[in-house]
Design a protein around this motif. Structure first.
Motif, short mmCIF file in Angstrom:
data_model
loop_
_atom_site.label_atom_id
_atom_site.label_comp_id
_atom_site.label_asym_id
_atom_site.label_seq_id
_atom_site.Cartn_x
_atom_site.Cartn_y
_atom_site.Cartn_z
N LEU A 91 46.69 38.60 42.00
CA LEU A 91 45.94 37.29 41.49
C LEU A 91 46.08 36.51 43.01
N THR A 92 47.06 36.93 43.25
CA THR A 92 48.74 36.06 44.74
C THR A 92 48.05 36.83 45.84
N ALA A 93 48.28 38.22 45.82
CA ALA A 93 47.29 38.84 47.02
C ALA A 93 46.71 40.01 47.12
N LEU A 94 46.44 40.31 47.68
CA LEU A 94 45.47 42.16 47.53
C LEU A 94 45.64 42.81 48.56
N PRO A 95 45.58 44.16 48.44
CA PRO A 95 46.28 45.43 49.20
C PRO A 95 44.94 45.30 50.35
N HIS A 96 45.73 45.74 51.71
CA HIS A 96 44.95 45.13 52.96
C HIS A 96 43.75 46.17 52.79
N TYR A 97 43.36 47.43 51.65
CA TYR A 97 42.06 48.19 51.70
C TYR A 97 40.69 47.15 51.22
N TYR A 98 41.37 45.99 51.04
CA TYR A 98 40.35 45.29 49.88
C TYR A 98 39.84 44.05 51.09
N THR A 99 40.60 44.36 51.82
CA THR A 99 39.39 43.22 53.25
C THR A 99 38.50 43.81 53.54
N ALA A 100 37.38 45.24 52.86
CA ALA A 100 36.28 45.50 53.18
C ALA A 100 35.39 44.75 52.19
N GLU A 101 35.93 44.48 51.53
CA GLU A 101 35.28 43.53 50.62
C GLU A 101 34.69 42.23 50.55
N ALA A 102 35.11 41.57 51.47
CA ALA A 102 35.03 39.80 51.79
C ALA A 102 33.78 39.80 51.08
N THR A 103 33.04 40.29 51.12
CA THR A 103 32.02 39.81 50.80
C THR A 103 31.47 39.58 48.74
N ASN A 104 32.62 40.09 48.59
CA ASN A 104 32.52 40.86 47.14
C ASN A 104 34.26 40.06 46.31
N HIS A 105 34.36 39.02 47.32
CA HIS A 105 35.46 37.98 46.97
C HIS A 105 35.77 37.17 45.91
N LEU A 106 33.75 36.67 45.46
CA LEU A 106 33.88 36.46 43.56
C LEU A 106 34.10 36.91 42.95
N ALA A 107 34.07 38.32 43.08
CA ALA A 107 33.50 39.66 42.22
C ALA A 107 34.59 39.58 42.00
N LEU A 108 35.60 39.94 42.44
CA LEU A 108 36.85 40.63 42.51
C LEU A 108 37.79 39.68 42.03
N ILE A 109 37.44 37.93 42.37
CA ILE A 109 38.70 37.16 41.67
C ILE A 109 37.83 37.46 40.07
N ASN A 110 37.05 37.63 40.25
CA ASN A 110 36.41 36.99 38.30
C ASN A 110 37.40 38.02 37.64
N PHE A 111 37.42 39.70 37.78
CA PHE A 111 37.57 40.91 37.52
C PHE A 111 39.17 40.52 37.66
N ILE A 112 40.00 40.00 38.28
CA ILE A 112 41.11 39.27 37.85
C ILE A 112 41.61 38.68 36.90
N LEU A 113 40.46 37.67 37.03
CA LEU A 113 40.52 36.58 36.15
C LEU A 113 40.12 37.23 33.93
N SER A 114 39.18 37.95 34.15
CA SER A 114 38.84 38.21 32.63
C SER A 114 39.47 39.73 32.63
N ALA A 115 40.06 40.05 33.60
CA ALA A 115 41.42 41.03 33.28
C ALA A 115 42.79 40.73 31.99
N GLN A 116 42.90 39.26 32.57
CA GLN A 116 44.25 38.17 32.31
C GLN A 116 43.26 38.11 30.79
N THR A 117 42.09 37.32 30.51
CA THR A 117 41.76 37.35 29.68
C THR A 117 41.79 37.95 28.34
#
Length: 408
Positions: free
Chosen positions: A18-44
């Motif tokens: 949630l604070t910082a993602l590894p460098h290889y996630y830079t290719a997923e810029a289009t999926n920014h909101l999806a990544l945020i949701n995966f992290i928040l859902s995992a926390q839940t």
């Protein structure tokens, strides 16, 4: 071999992401909101409180003119269905009731804007483009996300006492005035692979567990929206599908679990031992942690004659063991296990084959597989019992079953 869920380690892993993602996630810029949701859902799922202040961080993607969300990568001011879907899911996770967070949303405007992206001609008629220029990406995933957004907007409209007739009228139209539910249903029907009796991404596509979930979830949403639009139901209340109409689809899904006799005959013995208990996304493919979710989620939408969800037909203990073996030493879940199950047959996986199967990529944890593996384990642990909290109802109906990465 890890035989228990390393919850505390996973909590730390998710907080780091949630604070910082590894460098290889830079290719997923289009999926920014999806990544945020995966992290928040995992926390839940890990019983962690979702951090406050999510709404302001998503506001940069909000497009007031259309009451939707955009992807900043290519279309900063245009509606983007995946971004809208994942943003709404994230906001539902943060607060209950959701109206505290969604006060800025205009449900009617959102539905109309989504309707403008529905394809009305060609073989993809009924599905939705992900954005205005998405000419070739209309498939089952886009349809599922669009219908989930519409369902959430109708529910939000009802909570604000919007005129029922106004909402119903938008569900009976098409184009700029609303959504064509009939056209959406026809797309799902055409996407059924009649040889395998499961669903592909579109007409003529190979049957795929992820697309099959999206198709079944879309049917659940369509049944609910159609009942509401025609006056058969006064409110939204989604229910499971009848197993009598989906017997062959159930069989196909159950046979995706490695360990079924029919599946074992087409797999190498060593491969079967390595993947034992896990689920594959397609016939003759490797098991993957994420497909433990796709398969169990799809089966959970179908009710057996005794009233139980169809997930009871799986060997849930074997699936649980497979998922726990996908935990990595640094926390988080990888696509596959780094070690084979401790059985006598495991000796088949020694030497070069073991090295090949346990590749570095297969042992690398990521937020996508971590969230979906946790969700599958939750379903197994809870016996598919639905928790009746406000936020989990939204989380369940829009259960993030859509893989924005191309299915493999």
């Amino acid at each position: 071999m890890t035989d228990s869920l390393e919850s505390e380690a996973h909590k730390l892993f998710i907080k780091r992401c949630l604070t910082a993602l590894p460098h290889y996630y830079t290719a997923e810029a289009t999926n920014h909101l999806a990544l945020i949701n995966f992290i928040l859902s995992a926390q839940t799922l890990l019983r962690e409180k979702v951090p406050a202040g999510i709404a302001p961080s998503l506001s940069d993607h909000f497009v007031p003119a259309t009451s939707t969300f955009s992807s900043h990568t290519y279309h900063p001011n245009d509606t983007h269905i995946p971004s809208t879907f994942f943003a709404l899911c994230s906001l539902y996770l943060e607060h209950a009731p959701a109206s505290e967070t969604l006060s800025f949303l205009n449900p009617a405007a959102t539905i109309r804007e989504i309707g403008r992206l529905q394809v009305t001609e060609s073989g993809d008629a009924g599905s939705f483009r992900s954005h205005r220029d998405g000419l070739y990406d209309a498939d089952m995933r886009q349809l599922y996300m669009a219908m989930a957004v519409v369902w959430l907007c109708v529910r939000e409209g009802l909570s604000r006492t919007m005129p029922r007739e106004h909402l119903c009228r938008m569900l009976r139209c098409s184009g700029p005035d609303g959504i064509s539910l009939a056209l959406a249903r026809s797309f799902v029907t055409r996407s059924l692979n009649k040889r395998e009796h499961a669903y592909g991404g579109k007409r003529g596509g190979e049957a795929h567990a992820g697309h099959t979930f999206c198709a079944l979830a879309t049917l659940v949403l369509l049944n609910d929206l159609e009942s509401f639009a025609t006056g058969k139901a006064g409110t939204l209340c989604p229910g499971r599908l009848d197993s009598n109409r989906y017997e062959r689809t159930i069989r196909w899904l159950v046979l995706r679990q490695v360990g079924c006799d029919s599946a074992r005959t087409v797999m190498d013995d060593c491969l079967a031992v390595w993947d034992w208990g896990g689920c594959a996304g397609r016939a003759n493919k490797r098991a993957d942690a994420c497909y433990g979710f796709w398969v169990t989620a799809a089966l959970s939408l179908i009710s057996l004659p005794n009233g139980a969800p169809a997930t009871t037909l799986l060997d849930e203990k074997a699936l649980q063991d497979f998922l726990l073996r996908c935990q990595t030493r640094v926390a988080g879940f990888a696509p596959g296990p780094s070690i084979a199950p401790l059985t006598a047959e495991a000796t088949l996986c020694q030497g070069e084959l073991a090295v090949e199967f346990a590749t570095a990529a297969n042992r690398m944890p990521d937020v996508y597989h971590t969230y979906l593996a946790l969700s599958a384990l939750e379903k197994i642990a809870k016996g598919n019992e639905v928790r009746q909290t406000h936020d989990y109802q939204a989380h369940g109906i829009a259960e993030l079953a859509l893989c924005l990465v191309q299915p493999s």
